[in-house]
Design an enzyme around this catalytic site. Structure first.
Site, PDB file in Angstrom:
ATOM      1  N   HIS A 473      41.367  38.662  51.096  1.00 43.23           N
ATOM      2  CA  HIS A 473      41.594  38.373  49.516  1.00 43.23           C
ATOM      3  C   HIS A 473      40.510  39.059  48.644  1.00 43.23           C
ATOM      4  CE1 HIS A 473      41.810  35.520  45.923  1.00 43.23           C
ATOM      5  NE2 HIS A 473      40.814  36.273  45.620  1.00 43.23           N
ATOM      6  N   GLU A 474      39.371  39.244  49.208  1.00 40.13           N
ATOM      7  CA  GLU A 474      38.450  40.103  48.468  1.00 40.13           C
ATOM      8  C   GLU A 474      38.462  41.441  48.514  1.00 40.13           C
ATOM      9  OE1 GLU A 474      36.752  38.686  46.056  1.00 40.13           O
ATOM     10  OE2 GLU A 474      36.886  36.565  46.885  1.00 40.13           O
ATOM     11  N   HIS A 477      41.045  42.644  46.037  1.00 39.09           N
ATOM     12  CA  HIS A 477      40.470  42.838  44.553  1.00 39.09           C
ATOM     13  C   HIS A 477      39.699  44.402  44.619  1.00 39.09           C
ATOM     14  CE1 HIS A 477      40.823  39.406  42.380  1.00 39.09           C
ATOM     15  NE2 HIS A 477      40.280  38.312  43.355  1.00 39.09           N
ATOM     16  N   HIS A 480      42.274  47.237  44.246  1.00 39.34           N
ATOM     17  CA  HIS A 480      42.597  47.085  42.760  1.00 39.34           C
ATOM     18  C   HIS A 480      41.487  48.007  42.010  1.00 39.34           C
ATOM     19  CE1 HIS A 480      44.144  44.609  39.062  1.00 39.34           C
ATOM     20  NE2 HIS A 480      44.579  45.941  39.229  1.00 39.34           N
TER      21      HIS A 480
END
Length: 682
Positions: A473-474, A477, A480
């Site tokens: 998940h991290e 980010h 991104h």
């Protein structure tokens, strides 16, 4: 002051590899002078723009404003990242000092009438300016930011707005500092070995190490997730589960120096008053205007739709656990501190699945390599360890990230384990955002911060499947931020609405347990054996179990957030009474507490997610739909789909409206059916 500035590493060229912050040279006494210098420089730049007598141009007003605070941004990024990941009493004191000063500085910019007049003049004739799409978005963002921060208010209202912003800045700092202190303060110290019954050997060993480090005998358990969550799941001693759970859900609720109830009441009231000053019905209306949801009514519509689907599932799960308790014949009724324990037992009974048995296959180092494998397969990225580079703590590792043409994409810091100087949870942040300057693309410096179990004397750091998913998940980010390819830092990477920012992170979770990915990293840390297919099947079958609980506890917190932030400006509340009424209104069952109760709801009271905690589930509609595109292509690494996601989502930052970006990728709006399928709530 002159000598201080000369010797201050924050005010000099860093002269470090990749121009990363020179952490080892920065001392506490450097921060306040650096903040002062950064604000002074920006004020000077702002005055130059505002004092121009020529008609405004995009270059001399908008671009100049975007560049005006570069030094201040650099100082802030170092300081505020460290107050989250490696704080100290000295940094916390500086944080309390600087918060109102920075709030005033921001107000001085947003309430500068001459500056706003130039921006408004450009905004009013933007159609004639022949701007690029990104330039138009930057102009629009500045104009709306000024209006939403009081530029159109009269002098008296602007003065009141300044007072509110000052108070809000102090309250949010206090809330977060209280929560960190409270989390570090509590311990459950066990001295009788019989009280360890049911706990995995790895957790017992970690607890013994924790006690030793604290200078105590026995086994020490804390409120950090890596300690409390497995304790609640496995501890046979019910009274101890109750004790630590009660401490967990009552953090900052003891009427002492760490109590957050008054801060919650003041934050809610001040936010409501600020929204009303600016002409909005509530704080949520103010916040959501710039999000995908647009209104709290639209966000609540999704939350209620999912609540209606999830609550009956959670109630059925509670019945299954109560039936198991009844068979034990102790006459006990299911309570909130029993849920994790009996959910695990029902899961084992129904699926013959034990999450603890999977830990040996999820060695942290291997999960990291699996993550790197996915990033390479999807986007051609490679990660190269860096040894001689400044880091802010000895446990932090650094990587150079390159593309398939061996060109630099950015730097990545990884910081994995809990410590008293680090707040709880997991997050991605940046020390430098991507942009484009006269020399070309400025490579971003991105950091992933987590709180995973430490290695012990006999084992490396072994993750649960949930923790492995958190790392993916991290990393979403991080991608991104790393793959951003825009001109202006203000629109770079994760500079997108809250209910869109979780799309890149949550979509990455889908790859974590795919067979093609697991075979790369899910190998037993001792034998090297690949995780058996039978275990994987059990894990996937068991995934949808307890989704009623997971969805309900999350939605309860999201609805609580919305309740706080749709308050009228004249409403005074007592937080615990207000929380109780909000939960009764939606029919929350007593066996499940909201994921975050008011006094420790850091996301919304000191973490930037006020009126935005719903964003995770809103983005899950997007990520479930987005991953379905790979499924439909018949290849989870389909090059065309991956390229489209990179070009239309990851590279674009905040340069276009989120729904436009999503439609460019998917050729249609997202469908909620994929989320319901994914969670087993259909």
């Amino acid at each position: 002051m002159e000598q201080t500035i000369i010797l201050n590493p924050l005010l000099q060229a860093y002269n470090t590899p990749f121009d990363v912050p020179p952490f080892g040279r920065i001392a506490h006494e450097h921060y306040l002078p650096a903040f002062e210098a950064g604000m002074k420089e920006q004020c000077k730049n702002i005055e130059l723009i505002a004092s121009l007598t020529t008609p405004p141009s995009f270059t001399d007003t908008v671009e100049a404003l975007e560049k005006s605070g570069k030094l201040l941004r650099n100082v802030s990024s170092v300081f505020f990242n460290l107050t989250s990941a490696n704080t100290s009493p000295e940094l916390e004191e500086i944080s309390r000092q600087i918060a109102p000063v920075l709030a005033k500085h921001a107000d001085d910019i947003y309430l500068n009438a001459a500056l706003f007049a130039r921006i408004k003049a450009l905004y009013d004739r933007q159609d004639a300016l022949q701007l690029t799409g990104e330039q138009s978005k930057l102009l629009e963002k500045f104009y709306k930011d000024f209006v939403r921060n009081g530029a159109n208010l009269d002098a008296a209202k602007q003065e009141r707005l300044r007072e509110i912003n000052k108070d809000l800045s102090l309250l949010t700092v206090r809330f977060g500092q209280n929560l960190l202190a409270e989390t570090n303060h509590y311990e459950l110290l066990i001295t009788d070995q019989q009280d360890l019954a049911g706990l995995p050997a790895s957790l017992v060993e970690a607890a013994a190490l924790s006690a030793k480090e604290a200078g105590k005998e026995g086994w020490r358990f804390t409120l950090h997730n890596a300690s409390i969550m497995p304790f609640l799941q496995y501890a046979d001693q019910r009274h101890l589960r109750k004790e630590i759970y009660t401490a967990y859900i009552n953090r900052c609720n003891h009427n002492d120096e760490r109590d957050n109830k008054e801060s919650v009441a003041q934050l809610a009231a001040l936010r409501a008053e600020k929204a009303a000053l600016l002409g909005y019905a509530s704080h949520a209306h103010l916040v959501l205007e710039e999000n995908m949801a647009k209104t709290p009514e639209k966000a609540n519509e999704l939350l209620q739709q999912l609540w209606t689907a999830a609550l009956p599932v959670a109630k059925q799960e509670a019945k299954e656990m109560q039936a198991l308790m009844d068979r034990a014949g102790k006459g006990e009724q299911l309570e909130a501190w029993d849920w994790f324990y009996y959910a695990d037992k029902v899961r084992k009974e129904k699926y013959n699945y034990d999450a603890e048995a999977l830990r040996p296959y999820f060695k942290l180092d291997n999960v990291r390599e699996g993550l790197f494998f996915v990033a390479k397969k999807l986007y051609g990225l490679t990660f190269h360890p860096l040894k001689d580079i400044p880091v802010y703590h000895e446990e932090v590792s650094a990587y150079e990230v390159k593309d398939d043409k061996n060109q630099l994409i950015g730097l990545l810091y990884l910081d994995f384990h809990p410590r008293s100087s680090k707040r709880g949870g997991a997050w991605m942040t940046s020390y430098r955002k991507q942009s484009i300057d006269e020399n070309g693309r400025v490579a971003p410096i991105i950091s992933i911060v987590c709180n995973f179990s430490r290695p012990t004397n006999t084992q490396p750091s072994l993750l649960t499947p949930d923790e492995a998913e958190t790392l993916f998940h991290e990393a979403g980010h991080a991608l991104h931020g790393l793959l951003s390819n825009v001109t202006y830092e203000m629109l770079s990477g994760t500079a997108v609405p809250r209910d869109f920012v979780e799309l890149p992170s949550q979509v990455m979770e889908h790859w974590a347990f795919e067979p093609e990915v697991l075979e790369q990293y899910a190998k037993h840390y001792e034998t090297g054996e690949l995780i058996p297919a039978s275990l994987v099947e059990k894990m996937k079958a068991a995934f949808k179990f307890n989704q009623g609980f997971a969805t309900v506890e999350y939605l309860a917190a999201s609805l609580l957030d919305m309740s706080y932030h749709t308050l009228a400006p004249d409403r005074t509340i007592e937080p615990l009474v207000f929380e109780k009424e909000a939960m009764e209104k939606i029919g929350q069952i007593p066996e499940i507490a909201p994921r975050y109760r008011s006094t420790y709801f850091q996301h919304i009271f000191s973490g930037g997610y006020s009126a935005g905690y719903y964003s995770y589930i809103w983005s899950e509609v997007l990520d479930s739909d987005a991953f379905a595109a790979f499924r439909e292509a018949g290849n989870i690494f389909d090059p065309a789909i991956a390229t489209s996601f990179r070009k239309n989502i990851l590279e674009k930052g905040g340069t276009e409206e989120p729904m436009q970006l999503y439609i460019a990728f998917r050729k249609r709006e997202p469908d909620v059916k994929y989320l319901l399928q994914h969670r087993g709530l259909e």
